[in-house]
Scaffold this motif. Sequence first.
Motif, PDB file in Angstrom:
ATOM      1  N   LYS A 304       0.853  -1.184   0.000  1.00 25.10           N
ATOM      2  CA  LYS A 304       0.000   0.000   0.000  1.00 25.10           C
ATOM      3  C   LYS A 304       0.886   1.229   0.000  1.00 25.10           C
ATOM      4  CE  LYS A 304      -4.178  -1.750   2.289  1.00 25.10           C
ATOM      5  NZ  LYS A 304      -5.105  -1.583   3.445  1.00 25.10           N
ATOM      6  N   GLY A 305       0.488   2.240  -0.766  1.00 27.16           N
ATOM      7  CA  GLY A 305       1.305   3.446  -0.845  1.00 27.16           C
ATOM      8  C   GLY A 305       0.464   4.677  -1.096  1.00 27.16           C
ATOM      9  N   THR A 306       1.073   5.820  -0.894  1.00 27.11           N
ATOM     10  CA  THR A 306       0.456   7.104  -1.234  1.00 27.11           C
ATOM     11  C   THR A 306       1.360   7.759  -2.260  1.00 27.11           C
ATOM     12  OG1 THR A 306       1.626   8.183   0.603  1.00 27.11           O
ATOM     13  CG2 THR A 306      -0.620   7.390   1.014  1.00 27.11           C
ATOM     14  N   TYR A 307       0.792   8.065  -3.401  1.00 27.06           N
ATOM     15  CA  TYR A 307       1.612   8.558  -4.499  1.00 27.06           C
ATOM     16  C   TYR A 307       1.636  10.091  -4.498  1.00 27.06           C
ATOM     17  CZ  TYR A 307       0.810   3.732  -5.757  1.00 27.06           C
ATOM     18  OH  TYR A 307       0.722   2.363  -5.727  1.00 27.06           O
ATOM     19  N   GLU A 308       2.020  10.665  -3.368  1.00 26.26           N
ATOM     20  CA  GLU A 308       2.193  12.114  -3.258  1.00 26.26           C
ATOM     21  C   GLU A 308       3.680  12.403  -3.189  1.00 26.26           C
ATOM     22  OE1 GLU A 308      -0.338  13.899  -3.680  1.00 26.26           O
ATOM     23  OE2 GLU A 308      -1.842  12.298  -3.498  1.00 26.26           O
ATOM     24  N   THR A 309       4.025  13.647  -2.803  1.00 30.32           N
ATOM     25  CA  THR A 309       5.438  14.023  -2.758  1.00 30.32           C
ATOM     26  C   THR A 309       6.179  13.201  -1.717  1.00 30.32           C
ATOM     27  OG1 THR A 309       4.853  16.263  -3.407  1.00 30.32           O
ATOM     28  CG2 THR A 309       7.035  15.919  -2.467  1.00 30.32           C
ATOM     29  N   ASN A 310       5.602  13.064  -0.534  1.00 30.47           N
ATOM     30  CA  ASN A 310       6.230  12.258   0.513  1.00 30.47           C
ATOM     31  C   ASN A 310       5.628  10.846   0.463  1.00 30.47           C
ATOM     32  OD1 ASN A 310       7.726  14.470   1.494  1.00 30.47           O
ATOM     33  ND2 ASN A 310       5.921  15.184   2.641  1.00 30.47           N
ATOM     34  N   ILE A 311       6.169  10.053  -0.432  1.00 32.30           N
ATOM     35  CA  ILE A 311       5.613   8.729  -0.645  1.00 32.30           C
ATOM     36  C   ILE A 311       6.063   7.771   0.440  1.00 32.30           C
ATOM     37  CG2 ILE A 311       7.530   7.995  -2.115  1.00 32.30           C
ATOM     38  CD1 ILE A 311       5.493   6.383  -3.730  1.00 32.30           C
ATOM     39  N   THR A 312       5.145   6.903   0.817  1.00 34.20           N
ATOM     40  CA  THR A 312       5.483   5.834   1.743  1.00 34.20           C
ATOM     41  C   THR A 312       4.866   4.538   1.214  1.00 34.20           C
ATOM     42  OG1 THR A 312       3.500   6.272   3.070  1.00 34.20           O
ATOM     43  CG2 THR A 312       5.552   7.362   3.752  1.00 34.20           C
ATOM     44  N   PHE A 313       5.612   3.445   1.324  1.00 36.39           N
ATOM     45  CA  PHE A 313       5.118   2.132   0.917  1.00 36.39           C
ATOM     46  C   PHE A 313       5.123   1.219   2.132  1.00 36.39           C
ATOM     47  CE2 PHE A 313       6.599   3.789  -3.144  1.00 36.39           C
ATOM     48  CZ  PHE A 313       5.565   3.423  -3.995  1.00 36.39           C
ATOM     49  N   GLN A 314       4.022   0.559   2.330  1.00 37.84           N
ATOM     50  CA  GLN A 314       3.912  -0.391   3.427  1.00 37.84           C
ATOM     51  C   GLN A 314       3.529  -1.755   2.876  1.00 37.84           C
ATOM     52  OE1 GLN A 314       1.063   1.138   6.193  1.00 37.84           O
ATOM     53  NE2 GLN A 314       2.410   2.769   6.956  1.00 37.84           N
ATOM     54  N   PHE A 315       4.275  -2.770   3.300  1.00 36.51           N
ATOM     55  CA  PHE A 315       3.971  -4.117   2.839  1.00 36.51           C
ATOM     56  C   PHE A 315       2.595  -4.525   3.363  1.00 36.51           C
ATOM     57  CE2 PHE A 315       4.079  -8.745   3.265  1.00 36.51           C
ATOM     58  CZ  PHE A 315       4.376  -9.095   1.962  1.00 36.51           C
ATOM     59  N   ALA A 316       1.737  -5.053   2.493  1.00 35.91           N
ATOM     60  CA  ALA A 316       0.350  -5.324   2.866  1.00 35.91           C
ATOM     61  C   ALA A 316       0.040  -6.807   2.998  1.00 35.91           C
ATOM     62  CB  ALA A 316      -0.594  -4.698   1.832  1.00 35.91           C
ATOM     63  N   ALA A 317       0.465  -7.640   2.033  1.00 37.36           N
ATOM     64  CA  ALA A 317       0.046  -9.044   2.093  1.00 37.36           C
ATOM     65  C   ALA A 317       0.885  -9.900   1.155  1.00 37.36           C
ATOM     66  CB  ALA A 317      -1.434  -9.174   1.726  1.00 37.36           C
ATOM     67  N   THR A 318       0.849 -11.198   1.419  1.00 36.00           N
ATOM     68  CA  THR A 318       1.418 -12.211   0.534  1.00 36.00           C
ATOM     69  C   THR A 318       0.292 -13.135   0.103  1.00 36.00           C
ATOM     70  OG1 THR A 318       3.577 -12.170   1.634  1.00 36.00           O
ATOM     71  CG2 THR A 318       3.055 -14.111   0.304  1.00 36.00           C
ATOM     72  N   LEU A 319       0.082 -13.254  -1.205  1.00 42.53           N
ATOM     73  CA  LEU A 319      -0.995 -14.087  -1.749  1.00 42.53           C
ATOM     74  C   LEU A 319      -0.377 -15.358  -2.320  1.00 42.53           C
ATOM     75  CD1 LEU A 319      -3.030 -11.306  -3.611  1.00 42.53           C
ATOM     76  CD2 LEU A 319      -3.075 -11.937  -1.188  1.00 42.53           C
ATOM     77  N   GLU A 320      -0.706 -16.484  -1.682  1.00 42.41           N
ATOM     78  CA  GLU A 320      -0.138 -17.758  -2.096  1.00 42.41           C
ATOM     79  C   GLU A 320      -1.237 -18.708  -2.561  1.00 42.41           C
ATOM     80  OE1 GLU A 320       1.920 -19.020   1.407  1.00 42.41           O
ATOM     81  OE2 GLU A 320       3.766 -17.974   0.837  1.00 42.41           O
ATOM     82  N   GLY A 321      -0.909 -19.480  -3.588  1.00 45.15           N
ATOM     83  CA  GLY A 321      -1.878 -20.429  -4.131  1.00 45.15           C
ATOM     84  C   GLY A 321      -1.397 -21.068  -5.420  1.00 45.15           C
TER      85      GLY A 321
END
Length: 481
Positions: A304-321
């Motif tokens: 998950k992220g915010t695509y503004e000037t001060n961007i931050t990315f946070q790991f959200a999930a791992t999808l396995e299958g």
Amino acid sequence: MEVKTARRGPQRKESSVFDRLGAGRGGHLNNSSNKICKFWLSGRCLKNPCRFAHSETPDVATIHCHRQTPYYPRSSNALVSNTWRRAPRNSQNVQEKVVNHKSSENVPGKSESDLDHIKKKSPESVSESSSECFVLENDSNLENVVEEKPLEHVPKKTAERVCEFWVQGTCVYGDQCPYLHSWFRGDKFKRLAELQGHNKALNGIALPIRCNKLCSGSSDGTIRLWDCHTGQCANVTNIGGEVGSVCSEGPWLFVGMPNVVKVWNTESGAEYSLNGPVGQVNALESVYNLLFAGVEDGVILAWKGTYETNITFQFAATLEGHTHGITSLVVGGGNRLYSGSKDHTIRVWDHENWQCIMTLNGHDDVVKSLMCWDKYLFSCSLDCTIKVWASTEDGSLEVIYTHSEEHGILALSGMTDPDVKPILYCSCSDKSVHLYKLPTFTDRGRLFAKQEIQTLQIGPGDLFFTGDQTGLLTVYTWLAD
């Protein structure tokens, strides 16, 4: 002087000219050779009888000669007096007309393999042998077998293949060449430019917004930015690893590499690295402030992220299958993420609770590309099919249409033409891209390349792009009326 005289044997009976020529009883000429008199063909034969056959000469070989071919029991629907004979040359323009027969068993002296070979003759082989034109003739229906037709009215088949000699600049046939002297076939679109710079397969194309640059990523380990006005390469970045996929969201550019996803802001120049993937990242999808990465080990990672000037990315999930590598990702309506894999399946995920809600088993080989259009899901595979999926009343997905190609299908994309008609792009392993009008899959044209085209991208306006295995990026545009 004694004169010796040679002893002569019994006097032979003087033979007639018919006997010397091999005639049978009754004075008929035995044309067992079945050779046609070339002077008669040109209207200049003065011999009567002639040792060679005229068309009106009876087939005395079947009357006076012993049977030379195996006997076939006659059935109720057997052909009568069917022979291979040359068509009369009353005209230089003679076109072959094929007589349909119900069964190959009714043709004496021809095996099924011989007939299959005849049926499989291409139009080219028929036209090349027009000087030796033979027809299968029923004696009572000769007028229905051969008809005269000017050659200029015979439609010429367009070969779906680019002339190799034209590519090398050595074709000497010009307009008479049976193969294409163009990299595309179709109307209402044209080839704008070729952007050359990459020296290995081009695996991703993106157009970040508020940027006049076109971005391309390649297996040669570089990212290139192309000026959209001049077509010149404005920047080359060596990122130190093979580029497996490229996508953009706003001014942000995402690049999938082995074990990492690189992120650039094309306006500020900010750069980030998202760690977590194990293996090559072959698919990327970014929407709703979410970034998905499909990895070679079959896992899908989400940030998950915010695509503004001060961007931050946070790991959200791992999808396995999936049990094999991810090849394609696309987000559709209803909070759904669709993933295609080398395990021949398509999985449907809810990207709010990160759960797999269904698995689609419709393909028999690697699922190469997915596309959401309106309320339908399109999928393509190396099994040479495109499948169109639609929702049922209970919310599941089922195949409502299957389109087949002769070769494996590598990529899908779609847009509307200037007449607002939906056009589907289908890249195949025969180094071409088919253009179809939906929903009927009517042919609209074809694009050709020197190597397979793995990447298709829709641009602003009427532009669309292709990237092939040589690294060539080609720009096309639709033409308004």
